[in-house]
Design a protein around this motif. Structure first.
Motif, PDB file in Angstrom:
ATOM      1  N   PHE A 305       1.001  -1.238  -0.058  1.00  0.00           N
ATOM      2  CA  PHE A 305      -0.230   0.165  -0.150  1.00  0.00           C
ATOM      3  C   PHE A 305       1.048   1.035  -0.078  1.00  0.00           C
ATOM      4  N   ASP A 306       2.055   1.270   0.743  1.00  0.00           N
ATOM      5  CA  ASP A 306       2.747   2.547   0.755  1.00  0.00           C
ATOM      6  C   ASP A 306       3.881   2.513  -0.427  1.00  0.00           C
ATOM      7  N   ASP A 307       4.295   1.257  -1.165  1.00  0.00           N
ATOM      8  CA  ASP A 307       5.377   1.275  -2.115  1.00  0.00           C
ATOM      9  C   ASP A 307       5.335  -0.136  -2.764  1.00  0.00           C
ATOM     10  N   PRO A 308       5.008  -0.070  -3.982  1.00  0.00           N
ATOM     11  CA  PRO A 308       4.814   0.997  -5.087  1.00  0.00           C
ATOM     12  C   PRO A 308       3.568   1.687  -4.801  1.00  0.00           C
ATOM     13  N   GLY A 309       2.285   0.934  -4.178  1.00  0.00           N
ATOM     14  CA  GLY A 309       1.082   1.552  -4.164  1.00  0.00           C
ATOM     15  C   GLY A 309       0.047   0.744  -4.733  1.00  0.00           C
ATOM     16  N   ILE A 310      -1.179   1.269  -4.318  1.00  0.00           N
ATOM     17  CA  ILE A 310      -2.464   0.510  -4.966  1.00  0.00           C
ATOM     18  C   ILE A 310      -3.171   1.650  -5.652  1.00  0.00           C
ATOM     19  N   SER A 311      -3.370   1.607  -6.761  1.00  0.00           N
ATOM     20  CA  SER A 311      -4.377   2.526  -7.725  1.00  0.00           C
ATOM     21  C   SER A 311      -5.808   2.165  -7.300  1.00  0.00           C
ATOM     22  N   ILE A 312      -6.908   3.349  -7.100  1.00  0.00           N
ATOM     23  CA  ILE A 312      -8.225   3.252  -7.003  1.00  0.00           C
ATOM     24  C   ILE A 312      -8.573   3.792  -8.378  1.00  0.00           C
ATOM     25  N   LYS A 313      -9.562   3.323  -8.893  1.00  0.00           N
ATOM     26  CA  LYS A 313     -10.027   3.578 -10.129  1.00  0.00           C
ATOM     27  C   LYS A 313     -11.153   4.827 -10.089  1.00  0.00           C
ATOM     28  N   PRO A 314     -10.876   6.088 -10.853  1.00  0.00           N
ATOM     29  CA  PRO A 314     -12.120   7.054 -11.145  1.00  0.00           C
ATOM     30  C   PRO A 314     -12.984   6.477 -12.180  1.00  0.00           C
ATOM     31  N   PHE A 315     -12.635   5.417 -12.995  1.00  0.00           N
ATOM     32  CA  PHE A 315     -13.486   5.154 -14.116  1.00  0.00           C
ATOM     33  C   PHE A 315     -13.863   3.669 -14.004  1.00  0.00           C
ATOM     34  N   PRO A 316     -15.147   2.914 -14.175  1.00  0.00           N
ATOM     35  CA  PRO A 316     -15.403   1.500 -14.105  1.00  0.00           C
ATOM     36  C   PRO A 316     -14.888   0.748 -15.267  1.00  0.00           C
ATOM     37  N   LEU A 320      -5.973  -0.345 -17.413  1.00  0.00           N
ATOM     38  CA  LEU A 320      -4.877   0.142 -18.594  1.00  0.00           C
ATOM     39  C   LEU A 320      -5.747   1.312 -19.374  1.00  0.00           C
ATOM     40  N   ASN A 321      -6.824   1.454 -19.159  1.00  0.00           N
ATOM     41  CA  ASN A 321      -7.297   2.663 -20.023  1.00  0.00           C
ATOM     42  C   ASN A 321      -7.165   4.053 -19.250  1.00  0.00           C
ATOM     43  N   HIS A 322      -6.852   3.924 -18.202  1.00  0.00           N
ATOM     44  CA  HIS A 322      -6.967   5.001 -17.209  1.00  0.00           C
ATOM     45  C   HIS A 322      -5.915   6.228 -17.498  1.00  0.00           C
ATOM     46  N   PRO A 323      -4.717   6.006 -17.774  1.00  0.00           N
ATOM     47  CA  PRO A 323      -3.781   7.117 -18.102  1.00  0.00           C
ATOM     48  C   PRO A 323      -4.471   7.657 -19.317  1.00  0.00           C
ATOM     49  N   THR A 436      -4.050  19.761 -34.208  1.00  0.00           N
ATOM     50  CA  THR A 436      -3.801  18.397 -33.694  1.00  0.00           C
ATOM     51  C   THR A 436      -3.562  18.770 -31.997  1.00  0.00           C
ATOM     52  N   ILE A 437      -4.356  18.285 -31.407  1.00  0.00           N
ATOM     53  CA  ILE A 437      -4.187  18.492 -29.946  1.00  0.00           C
ATOM     54  C   ILE A 437      -3.626  17.147 -29.401  1.00  0.00           C
ATOM     55  N   SER A 438      -2.509  17.242 -28.546  1.00  0.00           N
ATOM     56  CA  SER A 438      -1.688  16.148 -28.201  1.00  0.00           C
ATOM     57  C   SER A 438      -1.538  16.020 -26.596  1.00  0.00           C
ATOM     58  N   GLY A 439      -1.496  14.802 -26.164  1.00  0.00           N
ATOM     59  CA  GLY A 439      -1.080  14.622 -24.979  1.00  0.00           C
ATOM     60  C   GLY A 439      -0.659  13.304 -24.682  1.00  0.00           C
ATOM     61  N   LYS A 440       0.047  13.223 -23.530  1.00  0.00           N
ATOM     62  CA  LYS A 440       0.600  12.054 -23.157  1.00  0.00           C
ATOM     63  C   LYS A 440       0.637  11.943 -21.485  1.00  0.00           C
ATOM     64  N   ALA A 441       0.364  10.741 -20.987  1.00  0.00           N
ATOM     65  CA  ALA A 441       0.169  10.297 -19.628  1.00  0.00           C
ATOM     66  C   ALA A 441       1.041   8.811 -19.392  1.00  0.00           C
ATOM     67  N   ASP A 442       1.547   8.661 -18.133  1.00  0.00           N
ATOM     68  CA  ASP A 442       2.322   7.441 -17.798  1.00  0.00           C
ATOM     69  C   ASP A 442       1.354   7.072 -16.604  1.00  0.00           C
ATOM     70  N   PHE A 443       0.512   7.730 -16.014  1.00  0.00           N
ATOM     71  CA  PHE A 443      -0.447   7.185 -14.956  1.00  0.00           C
ATOM     72  C   PHE A 443      -1.820   8.038 -14.950  1.00  0.00           C
TER      73      PHE A 443
END
Length: 500
Positions: A305-316, A320-323, A436-443
């Motif tokens: 829970f501390d490291d590396p952590g647990i991710s809680i989903k904002p989307f159902p 892998l979709n979330h970033p 063209t609007i671009s973006g990038k996310a790892d998390f």
């Protein structure tokens, strides 16, 4: 009579044929000895961690993070109980003529035997693929390899907690231990486990569930070893079933398997004593090997829970979709993008992500949860993606289908180079005005890199309970109880609030 030399020559010849046929990937040695192996004593180490860890050993930060996932799981069990899956499960349990028991099916007025309560609640938590997700440490541990820890572990802790009339500290301790064991086993097993088709929530979850149940049943070390061994033999789940009702079935079965394993071990059932590390044991059979350095001496050092952590989903939907979804939502708001102005969307990820996000033209809500194309399309059309968007009716709307056709989901060299320990997602949105609007996310939002607060998780909890038409006053009471969970004298205080 066959000689030892004949036997060895036969085995070596068979190994060559199997390798050439692609049926095995590792070198087979006919001279391999099924005796002592590296990591001998690993199962004992895990059992000792389960039996010896006390509530005082949990750091305050770990406890706080665990409460968020605990609350999240309860809300998902309530919303899941209102789904078609929840209804089917309750009918199946009712058909067994088990009309009563010590354990509740969350979100209902039904009680049953602990194993069946764990089964139903595990399915309900995972029903909408909205539950928390373990993150990876090692570079070769792709995100999809790991596991949803709360869905199989929380139902086990609650069901056995009710059976034993445990207090809040005891249930939270068992939950933390179960999550920790499942997550460290996930870190250790070779990536082949997931890549070849095993659903780790169903497999590793059974072991975590058994750990939680064993703790609450106060099993000693030898008995806990047997519980882990039984659970490892029960562990199952195949990713080919993603996008169907059988995916959440895996989580429910894992929760039930852990309860069964602990109770059978308590009753004297025998099992192997080196089930994790043995040559024919779990790690080798299910993964083709493991990294002992990822688990030996690592349980609680640090807590996952501390490291590396647990991710809680904002989307159902699949994590892998979330970033990409978090970044798309940000781009839409920052640039005031309208669906009618979109010509084309390119979504680039590493090559492992399409291995799980397999439904490119979904026809129902379960497939949509594993469709990057749908997730991008629905955000462009509605600006949000909650339980109300993941329905069969919405998935099959003409405007949704048309927007899906504008989304290209591809493997991107830049995302591939970023490594599989990230979920790097690169988005390019081509508009009718030529921009063209671009973006990038790892998390994504909800990850340790951008965590949800307890209040934000409580907001998600209330959205889920409102979706299930659960009494609002009880929902608010649950939020308060979980926030001070260690003060609960009997888990029944919480259980009463979890019924309609």
């Amino acid at each position: 009579m066959q000689t030892e030399s004949d036997r060895r020559n036969f085995l070596k010849g068979a190994a060559v044929l199997l390798t050439e046929a692609g049926m095995i990937g590792n070198t087979f040695s006919a001279d391999a000895k099924l005796a002592s192996v590296p990591g001998d004593g690993l199962t004992l180490y895990v059992a000792e961690f389960i039996c010896n860890t006390q509530f005082i050993d949990i750091p305050a930060s770990t406890l706080s993070l665990g409460k968020k996932s605990f609350l999240d799981g309860l809300g998902l069990a309530i919303s899941g109980s209102a789904t078609e899956l929840g209804d089917i499960v309750r009918k199946q349990i009712a058909s067994l003529n088990i009309r009563s028991g010590p354990a509740i099916i969350i979100g209902t007025n039904s009680r049953t035997a602990p194993r069946f309560a764990a089964f139903a609640n595990g399915i309900d938590i995972h029903a909408d693929d909205y539950d928390d997700t373990q993150l990876a440490v090692a570079k070769d541990r792709v995100y999809g390899l790991l596991t949803h820890p709360t869905a199989p572990v929380l139902p086990s802790a609650l069901a056995i907690g009710e059976l034993t009339k445990a207090n809040g500290k005891e249930v939270m301790l068992a939950y933390q231990i179960g999550v920790e064991v499942a997550c460290k086993v996930a870190e250790a097993i070779n990536p082949r486990h997931y890549q070849a088709g095993f659903h780790s929530t169903g497999t590793l979850g059974a072991i975590g569930s058994a750990a939680a149940a064993a703790k609450l049943l106060r099993l000693d070390v030898p008995t806990t070893i047997r519980a882990l061994s039984i659970a490892a033999s029960e562990a199952a789940g195949l990713r080919e079933n993603f996008g169907t009702m059988t995916k959440p079935f895996h989580a429910g079965r894992a929760a039930e398997s852990g309860v069964i394993a602990a109770q059978f071990a308590q009753g004297g059932w025998t099992a192997a004593d080196k089930i994790l590390e043995a040559p024919r044991g779990f790690f080798n059979a299910a993964g083709g090997g493991y990294d002992i350095n990822a688990i030996q001496g690592k349980l609680g050092h640090p807590w996952t829970f501390d490291d590396p952590g647990i991710s809680i989903k904002p989307f159902p939907c699949g994590s892998l979709n979330h970033p990409g979804m978090s970044e798309m939502q940000r781009l839409i708001k920052a640039n005031n993008i309208k669906a009618k102005d979109v010509v084309r969307v390119r979504v680039g990820t590493n090559s492992n992500m399409p291995n799980a996000l397999i439904h490119h033209r979904p026809t129902n809500e379960l497939q949509a949860k594993f469709s990057m194309e749908f997730c991008m399309a629905i955000l462009l059309l509605e600006g949000k993606a909650g339980l109300g968007q993941f329905t069969d009716e919405v998935v099959n709307r003409p405007d949704v289908k048309a927007m899906i056709e504008k989304v290209d989901f591809v493997v991107d060299p830049q995302a591939e180079a970023a490594g599989y320990d990230k979920m790097t997602t690169i988005i390019d949105i081509k508009l009718v005005d030529g921009r063209t609007i671009s973006g990038k996310a790892d998390f994504g939002k909800g990850s340790p890199a951008d965590p949800m607060s307890y209040d934000e998780v409580a907001g998600k909890f209330l959205d889920n309970t409102d979706f299930a038409k659960f009494p609002h006053k009880k929902a608010e009471s649950i939020i308060a109880l979980v926030s001070k969970f260690e003060d609960i004298g009997n888990i029944e205080q919480l259980a009463k609030q979890l019924t309609k």
